[in-house]
Design a protein around this motif. Sequence first.
Motif, PDB file in Angstrom:
ATOM      1  N   LYS A  67      15.739  -5.939  21.945  1.00 47.98           N
ATOM      2  CA  LYS A  67      16.823  -5.050  22.377  1.00 47.98           C
ATOM      3  C   LYS A  67      17.687  -4.641  21.184  1.00 47.98           C
ATOM      4  O   LYS A  67      18.044  -3.469  21.033  1.00 47.98           O
ATOM      5  CB  LYS A  67      17.666  -5.757  23.448  1.00 47.98           C
ATOM      6  CG  LYS A  67      18.767  -4.938  24.005  1.00 47.98           C
ATOM      7  CD  LYS A  67      18.226  -3.835  24.887  1.00 47.98           C
ATOM      8  CE  LYS A  67      19.376  -3.168  25.618  1.00 47.98           C
ATOM      9  NZ  LYS A  67      18.950  -2.035  26.376  1.00 47.98           N
ATOM     10  N   LEU A  68      18.000  -5.592  20.326  1.00 49.21           N
ATOM     11  CA  LEU A  68      18.806  -5.306  19.139  1.00 49.21           C
ATOM     12  C   LEU A  68      18.092  -4.322  18.217  1.00 49.21           C
ATOM     13  O   LEU A  68      18.696  -3.363  17.726  1.00 49.21           O
ATOM     14  CB  LEU A  68      19.115  -6.605  18.392  1.00 49.21           C
ATOM     15  CG  LEU A  68      19.952  -6.488  17.119  1.00 49.21           C
ATOM     16  CD1 LEU A  68      21.359  -6.011  17.465  1.00 49.21           C
ATOM     17  CD2 LEU A  68      19.992  -7.811  16.399  1.00 49.21           C
ATOM     18  N   LEU A  69      16.803  -4.535  18.003  1.00 51.53           N
ATOM     19  CA  LEU A  69      16.039  -3.636  17.136  1.00 51.53           C
ATOM     20  C   LEU A  69      15.921  -2.238  17.742  1.00 51.53           C
ATOM     21  O   LEU A  69      15.936  -1.245  17.022  1.00 51.53           O
ATOM     22  CB  LEU A  69      14.663  -4.213  16.845  1.00 51.53           C
ATOM     23  CG  LEU A  69      14.630  -5.454  15.933  1.00 51.53           C
ATOM     24  CD1 LEU A  69      13.204  -5.978  15.801  1.00 51.53           C
ATOM     25  CD2 LEU A  69      15.216  -5.143  14.571  1.00 51.53           C
ATOM     26  N   SER A  70      15.808  -2.160  19.060  1.00 51.38           N
ATOM     27  CA  SER A  70      15.725  -0.854  19.685  1.00 51.38           C
ATOM     28  C   SER A  70      17.080  -0.121  19.618  1.00 51.38           C
ATOM     29  O   SER A  70      17.130   1.099  19.514  1.00 51.38           O
ATOM     30  CB  SER A  70      15.241  -0.954  21.131  1.00 51.38           C
ATOM     31  OG  SER A  70      16.214  -1.561  21.923  1.00 51.38           O
ATOM     32  N   LEU A  71      18.186  -0.864  19.662  1.00 49.10           N
ATOM     33  CA  LEU A  71      19.502  -0.251  19.557  1.00 49.10           C
ATOM     34  C   LEU A  71      19.764   0.339  18.165  1.00 49.10           C
ATOM     35  O   LEU A  71      20.427   1.356  18.027  1.00 49.10           O
ATOM     36  CB  LEU A  71      20.610  -1.271  19.885  1.00 49.10           C
ATOM     37  CG  LEU A  71      20.782  -1.607  21.358  1.00 49.10           C
ATOM     38  CD1 LEU A  71      21.807  -2.721  21.512  1.00 49.10           C
ATOM     39  CD2 LEU A  71      21.195  -0.393  22.160  1.00 49.10           C
ATOM     40  N   ILE A  72      19.226  -0.325  17.127  1.00 43.13           N
ATOM     41  CA  ILE A  72      19.449   0.194  15.774  1.00 43.13           C
ATOM     42  C   ILE A  72      18.337   1.146  15.355  1.00 43.13           C
ATOM     43  O   ILE A  72      18.353   1.668  14.250  1.00 43.13           O
ATOM     44  CB  ILE A  72      19.637  -0.938  14.746  1.00 43.13           C
ATOM     45  CG1 ILE A  72      18.425  -1.859  14.668  1.00 43.13           C
ATOM     46  CG2 ILE A  72      20.887  -1.726  15.046  1.00 43.13           C
ATOM     47  CD1 ILE A  72      18.506  -2.890  13.569  1.00 43.13           C
ATOM     48  N   GLY A  73      17.365   1.360  16.243  1.00 48.17           N
ATOM     49  CA  GLY A  73      16.333   2.374  16.017  1.00 48.17           C
ATOM     50  C   GLY A  73      15.158   1.969  15.178  1.00 48.17           C
ATOM     51  O   GLY A  73      14.460   2.836  14.634  1.00 48.17           O
ATOM     52  N   LEU A  74      14.889   0.677  15.049  1.00 47.33           N
ATOM     53  CA  LEU A  74      13.732   0.257  14.251  1.00 47.33           C
ATOM     54  C   LEU A  74      12.450   0.220  15.066  1.00 47.33           C
ATOM     55  O   LEU A  74      11.369   0.286  14.500  1.00 47.33           O
ATOM     56  CB  LEU A  74      13.990  -1.111  13.618  1.00 47.33           C
ATOM     57  CG  LEU A  74      15.072  -1.096  12.527  1.00 47.33           C
ATOM     58  CD1 LEU A  74      15.281  -2.523  12.016  1.00 47.33           C
ATOM     59  CD2 LEU A  74      14.672  -0.183  11.382  1.00 47.33           C
TER      60      LEU A  74
END
Length: 75
Positions: A67-74
Amino acid sequence: MAKPNEKVVERKGKRAGIAAFFVETYHELRRVRWPGRKEVVNLTTAALLVCFVMGLLVWAFDLGVAKLLSLIGLI
């Protein structure tokens, strides 16, 4: 290590080979304190519970990182 009231058996000669291994293994297994059925069930239940809880924690951590990686767009 032997307890104070146990007899310690010392060997005079050295045995060699596979036969000696099995003889010594047999003697060691005779000294083992095997757990009873209730103790085995309790310890198995505890081990399975710990595995389940750890699996949940790893799964939750994985979801959080994804979820964190998807929020920062990675990803």
